[in-house]
Design an enzyme around this catalytic site. Structure first.
Site, PDB file in Angstrom:
ATOM      1  N   HIS A 154      62.619  21.094  39.468  1.00  0.00           N
ATOM      2  CA  HIS A 154      63.288  22.271  40.416  1.00  0.00           C
ATOM      3  C   HIS A 154      61.988  22.678  41.157  1.00  0.00           C
ATOM      4  O   HIS A 154      60.956  22.949  40.528  1.00  0.00           O
ATOM      5  CB  HIS A 154      63.963  23.393  39.587  1.00  0.00           C
ATOM      6  N   ASP A 196      67.200  32.132  41.417  1.00  0.00           N
ATOM      7  CA  ASP A 196      66.774  32.513  40.043  1.00  0.00           C
ATOM      8  C   ASP A 196      67.160  33.631  39.307  1.00  0.00           C
ATOM      9  O   ASP A 196      67.110  34.759  40.093  1.00  0.00           O
ATOM     10  CB  ASP A 196      65.123  32.369  40.263  1.00  0.00           C
ATOM     11  N   HIS A 228      60.901  25.945  42.950  1.00  0.00           N
ATOM     12  CA  HIS A 228      60.855  27.228  43.141  1.00  0.00           C
ATOM     13  C   HIS A 228      60.622  27.826  44.622  1.00  0.00           C
ATOM     14  O   HIS A 228      59.420  27.167  45.134  1.00  0.00           O
ATOM     15  CB  HIS A 228      59.712  27.964  42.446  1.00  0.00           C
ATOM     16  N   ASN A 241      56.751  23.937  38.714  1.00  0.00           N
ATOM     17  CA  ASN A 241      55.939  23.842  37.564  1.00  0.00           C
ATOM     18  C   ASN A 241      56.236  22.618  36.792  1.00  0.00           C
ATOM     19  O   ASN A 241      57.296  22.199  36.640  1.00  0.00           O
ATOM     20  CB  ASN A 241      56.276  24.989  36.755  1.00  0.00           C
ATOM     21  N   GLY A 277      53.772  25.974  32.699  1.00  0.00           N
ATOM     22  CA  GLY A 277      54.824  26.877  32.333  1.00  0.00           C
ATOM     23  C   GLY A 277      56.292  26.300  32.758  1.00  0.00           C
ATOM     24  O   GLY A 277      56.876  27.199  32.906  1.00  0.00           O
ATOM     25  N   GLN A 278      56.361  24.924  32.718  1.00  0.00           N
ATOM     26  CA  GLN A 278      57.656  24.428  32.939  1.00  0.00           C
ATOM     27  C   GLN A 278      58.641  24.778  31.620  1.00  0.00           C
ATOM     28  O   GLN A 278      58.257  24.328  30.658  1.00  0.00           O
ATOM     29  CB  GLN A 278      57.933  22.908  33.245  1.00  0.00           C
TER      30      GLN A 278
END
Ligand code: 5GP
Ligand code: ZN
Length: 114
Positions: free
Chosen positions: A100, A30, A102, A87, A93-94
């Site tokens: 994906h 990230d 995290h 998310n 909060g996407q």
């Protein structure tokens, strides 16, 4: 999808620090890390969110989850503990509409998340 950032990373058209690859997934760091280890695992094909990934079948969600664990092993955080987060949707909060996972580790995590 032509206008998708993570499709572009999967295709090698946008640079990213790749750390692991499997036949149907890639993992990269990230670029705004929230923990000492913060890696994103994505399917190479475009699925918008967890619901679409779960619906893909053929073990793709398992492959993403297995890669998330392999990231933790490679980073040396699997024994201490790590967090895997999808998310999903605006309230969670996407911000990138290519699913994906995290993988976060290397520090103590608090609960509940913000
Ligand atoms: P979300 O908010 O959708 O759950 O997570 C998207 C993640 O993608 C964020 O943690 C953000 O830092 C990361 N991100 C956004 N743009 C880029 C990029 O161009 N490169 C990389 N490596 N990560 C990105
Ligand atoms: Zn995409």
């Amino acid at each position: 999808m032509s206008d998708c950032l993570f499709c572009s990373i999967a295709a090698g058209e946008t640079a990213a620090m790749r750390v692991l690859e499997s036949p149907r997934t890639i993992a990269f760091r990230d670029n705004s890390p929230q923990a000492p280890t913060h890696v994103l695992v994505i399917p190479k094909d475009h699925y918008a969110d967890l619901a679409e990934l779960a619906g893909a079948g053929a073990g793709l969600l398992e492959e993403v989850a297995a890669q998330a664990h392999q990231i933790a092993v490679a980073a040396g955080v699997d024994q201490a503990g790590y967090r895997v987060v999808f998310n999903t949707g605006p309230q969670a909060g996407q911000t990138v509409q290519h699913v994906h996972a995290h993988v976060l580790g290397g520090r103590v995590m608090t609960w509940p998340p913000g």
